[in-house]
Write a protein that holds these residues in place. Structure first.
Motif, PDB file in Angstrom:
ATOM      1  N   PHE A   1      -4.577  -2.006 117.937  1.00  0.00           N
ATOM      2  CA  PHE A   1      -5.720  -2.048 117.027  1.00  0.00           C
ATOM      3  C   PHE A   1      -7.022  -1.506 117.615  1.00  0.00           C
ATOM      4  N   SER A   2      -6.983  -0.897 118.793  1.00  0.00           N
ATOM      5  CA  SER A   2      -8.228  -0.408 119.399  1.00  0.00           C
ATOM      6  C   SER A   2      -9.022   0.544 118.506  1.00  0.00           C
ATOM      7  N   PRO A   3      -8.393   1.443 117.721  1.00  0.00           N
ATOM      8  CA  PRO A   3      -9.216   2.305 116.849  1.00  0.00           C
ATOM      9  C   PRO A   3     -10.067   1.508 115.859  1.00  0.00           C
ATOM     10  N   TYR A   4      -9.516   0.417 115.333  1.00  0.00           N
ATOM     11  CA  TYR A   4     -10.270  -0.400 114.385  1.00  0.00           C
ATOM     12  C   TYR A   4     -11.379  -1.166 115.103  1.00  0.00           C
ATOM     13  N   TYR A   5     -11.070  -1.690 116.297  1.00  0.00           N
ATOM     14  CA  TYR A   5     -12.095  -2.398 117.057  1.00  0.00           C
ATOM     15  C   TYR A   5     -13.237  -1.468 117.440  1.00  0.00           C
TER      16      TYR A   5
ATOM     17  N   THR B   1      -6.248  -8.866 112.526  1.00  0.00           N
ATOM     18  CA  THR B   1      -5.489  -8.063 113.494  1.00  0.00           C
ATOM     19  C   THR B   1      -4.732  -8.897 114.512  1.00  0.00           C
ATOM     20  N   VAL B   2      -5.043 -10.175 114.622  1.00  0.00           N
ATOM     21  CA  VAL B   2      -4.320 -11.062 115.551  1.00  0.00           C
ATOM     22  C   VAL B   2      -3.543 -12.138 114.809  1.00  0.00           C
ATOM     23  N   LEU B   3      -3.481 -12.001 113.478  1.00  0.00           N
ATOM     24  CA  LEU B   3      -2.840 -13.034 112.675  1.00  0.00           C
ATOM     25  C   LEU B   3      -1.363 -13.187 113.018  1.00  0.00           C
TER      26      LEU B   3
ATOM     27  N   LEU C   1      -0.346 -10.363 125.922  1.00  0.00           N
ATOM     28  CA  LEU C   1      -0.579 -10.431 124.482  1.00  0.00           C
ATOM     29  C   LEU C   1      -1.827  -9.653 124.085  1.00  0.00           C
ATOM     30  N   VAL C   2      -2.900  -9.835 124.850  1.00  0.00           N
ATOM     31  CA  VAL C   2      -4.169  -9.161 124.561  1.00  0.00           C
ATOM     32  C   VAL C   2      -4.037  -7.654 124.719  1.00  0.00           C
TER      33      VAL C   2
ATOM     34  N   TYR D   1       3.831   2.135 115.152  1.00  0.00           N
ATOM     35  CA  TYR D   1       4.418   1.658 113.896  1.00  0.00           C
ATOM     36  C   TYR D   1       3.558   0.548 113.285  1.00  0.00           C
ATOM     37  N   GLU D   2       3.144  -0.404 114.104  1.00  0.00           N
ATOM     38  CA  GLU D   2       2.308  -1.496 113.609  1.00  0.00           C
ATOM     39  C   GLU D   2       0.970  -0.975 113.100  1.00  0.00           C
ATOM     40  N   ARG D   3       0.397  -0.011 113.845  1.00  0.00           N
ATOM     41  CA  ARG D   3      -0.887   0.571 113.421  1.00  0.00           C
ATOM     42  C   ARG D   3      -0.739   1.273 112.074  1.00  0.00           C
ATOM     43  N   LYS D   4       0.363   1.989 111.908  1.00  0.00           N
ATOM     44  CA  LYS D   4       0.613   2.698 110.650  1.00  0.00           C
ATOM     45  C   LYS D   4       0.769   1.708 109.495  1.00  0.00           C
ATOM     46  N   LYS D   5       1.540   0.638 109.711  1.00  0.00           N
ATOM     47  CA  LYS D   5       1.742  -0.345 108.660  1.00  0.00           C
ATOM     48  C   LYS D   5       0.445  -1.082 108.318  1.00  0.00           C
TER      49      LYS D   5
END
Length: 517
Positions: free
Chosen positions: A491-495, A322-324, A483-484, A242-246
């Motif tokens: 967010f691994s796809p973006y990283y 991505t960590v904001l 947390l990490v 859900y977070e990745r989609k948003k």
């Protein structure tokens, strides 16, 4: 208007209130970030900003929709990441207008109920409606298999029958309330047994009704929190998606929303590249072996980037996008580590000064830790004076050391040894202090090893000298790695995409320099 002002809010209302709190938190965070952007806008910093195309104009409707998505995402994120997350009742400020209005309305309602019951003959209209609400609450606590309990509640709290009894003057409210309290005792969590016991001591009917609804409110909250803890493991994967989609939706509206992430990962790759070059032999060639030796591991770069968040200048640097959402959590861990660094330094110099005499003395290390914690309270406030605190700490630590040495038959410190220990403790105020730097490097190494082995069940060994703070360090490490890992899950796809470009460029630059040499 509801017949019962004290009736607990529905779970949707609670979650709505929680979302309002999250939205307010996000608004404050957004204002803080905007302020930092303005502070870092002078021309001297302009070259440091990643170059990107200007963001396209967006409509108010798009902004509102995006804000709503961020709020919902923050709520789901909070439930998954915060192991202590709980739905709690809203506490209104003591002298606020809202609280005064609420108290006046509640008092008027209960006064009206009491007036009806004191009529001759008593009027039971309000009381019967309250019994109906109590019946609904009790039924809401039942599982599908609780057929016998459901039948009992439906039979005893039959509102039509109760109305007939009231009309014929045969209604016994006290027996119905006694049944309600007994059923609440059956359905409540063990933690509420004391509240149920107190209900049995209330003899007046109106205060008893009021107390019943108060306990029902607590039981509803227990039920909601139990549901949250039960679904958290299953919710994690869904929440990550859900977070990745948003975030993807946000990225499509603002294509430059990975600029800070790119700079953050680039800096981590540059740090490791410099370290790798130092480790390679001089006059390295550009053959395949050297190229392979230089290749940076994406996971290592990522882990190093996460470690950099623990040394972040939150006042002067914007946090990666991505960590904001977890900036406050990373900052909290950073502050805990800064305090732990001073604690570890004080313990290390104290045990070094006292020799083996006090190493195995039960409770000695904990007493020193207590001294350090008390004197470092508020150390991150602007008004805190670290030098004064460390001077006081030196006095108290020396007094504790001498007391402990005397109790166990050892010779107390001389004035000269006390002066040396106090000086070493006060020197911890300097970030460049060699002992502080040693303790800090070992803490960072432990966290790095923990990140690298986070999928293993056992924790890595604690480096030498950190034994006295092992428990505190491991507690922070567990929280940090949780947390990490969740951030990686989202967010691994973006990283991966950003690191693919960065590492290709790093390797080509290194090989180009090798050919020139």
């Amino acid at each position: 208007m509801s017949q019962n002002p004290d009736k607990p809010h529905s779970s949707k209302e609670k979650l709505g209130g929680l979302e309002d709190g999250q939205e307010e938190s996000l608004d404050n965070l957004d204002q803080s970030i905007r302020k930092r952007i303005r502070q870092s806008a002078p021309g001297s910093h302009r070259d440091d900003t990643p170059k990107s195309s200007p963001p396209r104009p967006v409509s108010v409707e798009e902004l509102m929709e995006t804000a709503k998505g961020v709020t919902n995402m923050a709520l789901a994120h909070e439930i998954v990441v915060n192991g202590d997350f709980q739905i709690k009742p809203t506490e209104l400020p003591e002298h606020s207008l809202e609280k005064k209005v609420r108290d006046i309305v509640h008092k008027a309602f209960w006064d009206c109920l009491e007036a009806q019951l004191q009529e001759d003959p008593p009027i039971y209209d309000h009381a019967i409606k309250l019994l109906g609400e109590i019946k609904e609450n009790l039924l809401s606590f039942l599982l599908p298999g609780h057929m016998r309990l459901r039948s009992q509640i439906t039979e005893v709290l039959d509102l039509d029958l109760i109305k007939q009894e009231a009309e014929n003057g045969a209604l016994d409210i006290s027996k119905l309330v006694e049944f309600v309290i007994g059923m609440m005792g059956t359905l409540c969590a063990p933690a509420r047994d004391e509240e149920i016991k107190k209900l049995k001591d209330i003899n007046e009917i109106v205060p008893l009704f009021r107390a019943i609804f108060s306990v029902l409110d607590l039981m509803k909250m227990d039920m909601a929190n139990f549901a949250v803890s039960s679904i958290r493991p299953k919710l994690m994967q869904q929440s990550a998606e859900y977070e990745r989609k948003k975030f993807q939706e946000f990225l499509e509206k603002q294509p430059n929303s990975l600029d800070l992430v790119t700079r953050w990962l680039q800096e981590a790759a540059d740090d490791l590249a410099k370290l790798r070059c130092k480790m390679l032999p001089p006059h390295c060639s550009s053959d395949g072996a050297t190229g392979g030796a230089f290749t940076l591991c994406p996971t290592a770069v990522q882990n190093h980037a996460y470690l950099k968040l623990l040394k972040w200048d939150h006042l002067n640097r914007r946090f990666p996008e991505t960590v904001l959402m977890d900036q406050s959590r990373f900052q909290e861990i950073q502050l805990e580590l800064e305090q732990l660094l001073l604690m570890g330094t004080v313990l290390l110099v104290t045990f070094s000064a006292s020799g083996p005499a006090l190493i195995d003395v039960p409770g000695f290390a904990e007493r020193i830790k207590t001294i350090v914690r008390v004197l470092l309270t508020g150390m991150h406030l602007p008004s805190f004076n670290l030098q004064e605190s460390l001077a006081t700490m030196g006095e108290k630590v020396c007094a504790e050391v001498n007391s402990c040495l005397s109790q166990h038959g050892f010779t107390p410190f001389t004035a000269e040894r006390e002066a040396v220990l106090k000086g070493q403790i006060q020197a911890a105020a300097n970030p460049e202090n060699s002992i502080c730097k040693l303790v800090d490097s070992r803490i960072q190494k432990f966290l790095e090893n923990y990140l690298a082995s986070s999928h293993q069940k056992s924790l890595p060994a604690v480096p030498g000298g950190l034994g006295p703070i092992q428990r505190e360090l491991e507690e922070i490490a567990v929280k940090y790695v949780r947390l990490v890992n969740y951030n990686k899950m989202v967010f691994s796809p973006y990283y991966d995409a950003v690191l693919g470009k960065i590492l290709t460029k790093e390797e080509s630059q290194f090989l180009g320099k090798s050919e020139e040499s």
